[in-house]
Each structure stands twice: as structure tokens, then as C-alpha cells.
Design a protein around this motif. Sequence first.
Motif, mmCIF file in Angstrom:
data_model
loop_
_atom_site.group_PDB
_atom_site.id
_atom_site.type_symbol
_atom_site.label_atom_id
_atom_site.label_comp_id
_atom_site.label_asym_id
_atom_site.label_seq_id
_atom_site.Cartn_x
_atom_site.Cartn_y
_atom_site.Cartn_z
ATOM 1 N N ALA A 49 31.598 5.746 -37.979
ATOM 2 C CA ALA A 49 32.947 6.312 -37.843
ATOM 3 C C ALA A 49 32.974 7.782 -38.257
ATOM 4 C CB ALA A 49 33.941 5.492 -38.663
ATOM 5 N N CYS A 50 32.108 8.152 -39.224
ATOM 6 C CA CYS A 50 32.058 9.570 -39.641
ATOM 7 C C CYS A 50 31.358 10.420 -38.583
ATOM 8 C CB CYS A 50 31.292 9.725 -40.945
ATOM 9 S SG CYS A 50 32.147 9.066 -42.336
ATOM 10 N N ASP A 51 30.160 9.992 -38.215
ATOM 11 C CA ASP A 51 29.370 10.738 -37.229
ATOM 12 C C ASP A 51 28.339 9.770 -36.639
ATOM 13 O OD1 ASP A 51 27.848 12.353 -35.681
ATOM 14 O OD2 ASP A 51 27.079 13.616 -37.305
ATOM 15 N N PRO A 52 28.604 9.231 -35.466
ATOM 16 C CA PRO A 52 27.730 8.161 -34.952
ATOM 17 C C PRO A 52 26.415 8.665 -34.373
ATOM 18 C CG PRO A 52 29.474 8.635 -33.353
ATOM 19 C CD PRO A 52 29.728 9.510 -34.562
ATOM 20 N N TYR A 53 26.311 9.976 -34.074
ATOM 21 C CA TYR A 53 25.202 10.432 -33.229
ATOM 22 C C TYR A 53 23.827 10.338 -33.890
ATOM 23 C CZ TYR A 53 29.123 11.481 -30.329
ATOM 24 O OH TYR A 53 30.280 11.340 -29.596
ATOM 25 N N PRO A 54 23.683 10.626 -35.207
ATOM 26 C CA PRO A 54 22.366 10.409 -35.818
ATOM 27 C C PRO A 54 21.932 8.936 -35.745
ATOM 28 C CG PRO A 54 23.733 11.813 -37.214
ATOM 29 C CD PRO A 54 24.623 11.288 -36.131
ATOM 30 N N SER A 55 22.864 8.017 -35.956
ATOM 31 C CA SER A 55 22.506 6.591 -35.869
ATOM 32 C C SER A 55 22.132 6.216 -34.439
ATOM 33 C CB SER A 55 23.681 5.712 -36.311
ATOM 34 O OG SER A 55 24.002 5.965 -37.651
ATOM 35 N N TYR A 56 22.815 6.773 -33.470
ATOM 36 C CA TYR A 56 22.479 6.464 -32.068
ATOM 37 C C TYR A 56 21.079 6.980 -31.741
ATOM 38 C CZ TYR A 56 27.478 5.486 -31.260
ATOM 39 O OH TYR A 56 28.742 4.978 -31.290
ATOM 40 N N GLU A 57 20.769 8.169 -32.253
ATOM 41 C CA GLU A 57 19.450 8.741 -31.985
ATOM 42 C C GLU A 57 18.371 7.830 -32.566
ATOM 43 O OE1 GLU A 57 15.894 10.852 -32.048
ATOM 44 O OE2 GLU A 57 16.923 10.403 -33.928
ATOM 45 N N TRP A 409 37.927 14.058 -37.185
ATOM 46 C CA TRP A 409 37.323 13.194 -36.180
ATOM 47 C C TRP A 409 37.304 11.783 -36.723
ATOM 48 C CZ3 TRP A 409 35.419 14.643 -31.403
ATOM 49 C CH2 TRP A 409 35.242 16.003 -31.167
ATOM 50 N N ASP A 410 37.440 10.803 -35.852
ATOM 51 C CA ASP A 410 37.382 9.436 -36.355
ATOM 52 C C ASP A 410 36.929 8.480 -35.259
ATOM 53 O OD1 ASP A 410 37.652 7.490 -38.332
ATOM 54 O OD2 ASP A 410 39.624 6.917 -37.615
ATOM 55 N N GLY A 411 36.274 7.399 -35.701
ATOM 56 C CA GLY A 411 35.980 6.280 -34.813
ATOM 57 C C GLY A 411 34.617 6.367 -34.164
ATOM 58 N N TRP A 412 34.192 5.265 -33.617
ATOM 59 C CA TRP A 412 32.961 5.268 -32.807
ATOM 60 C C TRP A 412 33.154 4.416 -31.559
ATOM 61 C CZ3 TRP A 412 29.670 0.860 -32.263
ATOM 62 C CH2 TRP A 412 30.009 -0.228 -33.070
ATOM 63 N N VAL A 413 33.782 3.238 -31.669
ATOM 64 C CA VAL A 413 34.071 2.466 -30.451
ATOM 65 C C VAL A 413 35.025 3.289 -29.581
ATOM 66 C CG1 VAL A 413 34.991 0.319 -29.518
ATOM 67 C CG2 VAL A 413 33.710 0.289 -31.646
ATOM 68 N N PHE A 414 36.027 3.835 -30.199
ATOM 69 C CA PHE A 414 36.846 4.897 -29.610
ATOM 70 C C PHE A 414 36.703 6.081 -30.553
ATOM 71 C CE2 PHE A 414 40.223 1.803 -27.795
ATOM 72 C CZ PHE A 414 39.400 1.531 -26.725
ATOM 73 N N ARG A 415 36.283 7.223 -30.021
ATOM 74 C CA ARG A 415 36.114 8.374 -30.933
ATOM 75 C C ARG A 415 36.840 9.598 -30.407
ATOM 76 N NH1 ARG A 415 33.410 9.937 -35.241
ATOM 77 N NH2 ARG A 415 32.757 12.093 -35.472
#
Length: 424
Positions: A49-57, A409-415
Motif C-alpha cells: 500500500a505504501c509503494d508496491p513496485y519494489p515488491s513487484y520487482e 498515494w495509497d493502495g495497491w489493488v487500486f492505487r
Amino acid sequence: MRIASRSVRDSDHTFGNEEPRKGRKTTVTNTAVPVGLPTAGWLDPAELACDPYPSYERLRRETPVAWAPAVKKVLISTFEGCSFGERHPEIFSSNVSGGTMAKALGGRPLIRKDDPEHASERAPMNRTLRPKQIMEIWADKFEINARRYLAEMVSNSQGAADLNAAYAAPLAAKNLCDMVGMPDVEPLDLARWSVDFIAGTGNVLDRQDIWDRCERSRAECDAALDETVARLRRHPDPSITSMLLEGGMAEDQVRNNIKLTISGGMNEPQHMITNMVWLLDRSPDQKAAVLADPGLWKQAFTEAARLFSPIGMITRQTIADVEIQGVAIPAGTQIGMILSSANRDSTQFTNPDQFDIHRPPGTNLAFGSGVHQCAGKWAAQKAIGDIAVPLLYRELPGLKRDKSQQEIWDGWVFRGLTSLPVVW
Ligand code: HEM
């Protein structure tokens, strides 16, 4: 007019955590831990929810298909994997659940159905949402609405505002009121229904306060639909509701699909307005290029949707055993296809974390693909990419982020940005 600026947050919902479908042969349910699959035990929804992109990588690099205990699904994070899922609805069913979404909306809408049932409900909706109809029917209304809310933002403030609350949210809500044939509904109300329906759809913990909110919004929406349906039966118009009625759909199903459209057609266009402004503000060269050549607005919209995909994840359920990227997934597994990770996959996009409106044309998955590809894609492109954001810069050439104020910024399912302070 003031309007709720709240966007949907993941704490309110996840489309994914719904009950597995009953009545079909399954070998795994979403409460069981699939045996033998790579596991991403480290994945933390709070970090996402804070910042999904490092986890996605990390997911793409280490375990592109992985069981994630924290979200109780098998996550597919690559472009190749998500595209495969979208191309094979006969394996990746959308009929995930009759559970929370059906309870939230009062019935099962088309997004939770497979073809041919889905196709017969989608066809009448398409009749008013194709590019030609967007130009002929909706573009002028989108322009009128954008001008109205821009004028209100300017007159209600002294050169500074939260762009989300003052412009993006009310404009997205008003455009949707018009498209569903409820021009007299207060956009503030429709925005609240939207948030409550999505909260209900994700209410896997069965919180009574969320059901209460959802029920209240459903009752208000149904009351508005009583008037709308009666009027449109007498005087059909090009609205989505009218198209569904004219197509002969049972009224209950019309209501389910309109409530789905209200849930899904508000938050994402709202986020696209602020995402685009945020990105252009941080890329002065690209902002200058798009202002000099309005033909580039389409690319700016597409690229912003790729980089910050407003719908981060969609849910499916396997109805046959399948192997993806070397990982065997059994039938009956609940799947999260992470579109916003697929859209940053370096095997598909060069320098995927960079905003680049000059990227060679190509596919991204921000609107999904295949039979469930977003019904409102052309409407969103026109309303936001061609009208709402260009108008902002034409009328307020000095528009920029107010760096002295906090943006959220908030969210990951909806961001998306739930607050974007700007000055002009
Ligand atoms: C930038 C804005 C938008 C984005 C990024 C977006 C994204 C998406 C995505 C990814 C899906 C696929 C969901 C799935 O396969 O499970 C979808 C479906 C859908 N969207 Fe959108 N959407 C946007 C705007 C809209 C608007 C404005 C409307 C209404 C006018 C709308 C109506 C729908 C409907 C009805 C579906 C279900 C389609 C089906 O199941 O056949 N969307 N959207």
C-alpha cells in the motif's frame, strides 16, 4: 459544490479475497495452501500500500508465479503470465465468487461471469461506449463537466487547491452520473455509493459496519434507479442503463451491472487525472512536448496508465490445471493477476520504471485485455486524456504541484493519489 474526495483504499476491499466458487470440481480453495508452489511469504500488504513496485520487482525476479499467504492467492506478476491468463478465460474463469461482490451489489454482475453469459450482457453496454459513440454522444458532456468543475475549483480557491478533491473526484463522478443516465443525481452521492460498493465487495472479514454502509448506498442507488428505469422505459436515451434495458436484460440484472459500473467507473478516472498531472509535473521536457503537440496527449494518457495502473490486480479462478512459466497451478486456485507489475516488466518495456510518452506503441494491460477488457476504456481516454487534463493546462498554464504540502498515494489493488495539492 463539495464532493467526497475519498478514494477507494485497499483496507476497504480487495477484489481478490472472495469465496471460491461452489459447485465445480476444485482441488484447492482460497483457504487451502497449495502444495508445491513457490511461496512469497515475505509479501506484505502494508508495504504494497505504501509503494508496491519494489515488491513487484522482487516477485517478477524470484517467483513470477507464487502462492502469497498474506493475500491467500497465487500471484502472477509478469507480462507473459498475465497476458496468458487474459487470453485463456476457459482456464482463468471470472466466475470467482457469488460471495461478497454479489452481496455488495445485490446480485452477480457481468465481471463475475464467463462467456457466453458475460458476452450477452456486455454487448448492449458496448453500444454506447465504442469510440464512435464516445465522440458523438459523450465528448461534449465530458467537456461541459470539465469546464464546470475547473471553474468551481478556480472560484472556490485562491490559486491553490487539492486537485483530487476539487477537480478529479467531482468530475469523474459527474461524468459517470451522465453515462449511467442519472444526470440529476448528486455526484457526491454517486461517489459515496461507489466507495461503499467496493468496500462491500472486499468485506471478507464480514464487518457489519461495512455491510450497513453498503446496504444504505444500495437502497439509495436502487431508489435512484426506480426513477431512472421508469423514465428510460418511457424515453430511451443513449445512457448505459437505457442500453441495457433496450437490450432486453432483466431489470435485476440491469441494476447489478449499473452498480458494478458505479463501483468501477469512478475511482480509476479520478486517479488518472492526478496521476497524469503528477507525472507531467516531474517531467518538464515531456510536459513541454505534449503542450506543444496536442497529438501526444493520447500517448501521455496511455503511458501514465501503464506506469501507475489504477487497477493493480484482477482476480480469477482456475477451472483446469495449468502450467505458467514452469509452475503447475491446479484447478480451483484463486489467482491474482498483478496488472501493474506486468506493466513494469522489463522483458516487455525498456526502462519500465520511467515515464516516457515517446515509447514505441505497444500493448499494456492497464485496462485488462481479452473479453473482460474495460468497457469504459474509450470513455476514460476521451474524458481524461483528451479533455480533463489538457483543459487544466490550457486554462491554468502555471499549474504545478505545491511541494510545500503533502501529497498522498495509497493502495495497491487500486492505487492512486488521494491528495494532490497544486498551485497555479
Ligand atoms: C482509467 C480508467 C479505468 C481503468 C484503468 C479501468 C480498468 C479496468 C480493468 C483493468 C478492467 C478489467 C477487470 C477484470 O478483468 O477483472 C475493467 C473492467 C470494467 N470497467 Fe473499467 N477502467 C477504467 C474506467 C472505467 C469507466 C469510466 C467505466 C464506465 C463507464 C468502466 C467500466 C468497466 C466495466 C463495466 C468493466 C467490466 C467489463 C467486463 O467484465 O466485461 N471502467 N476496467
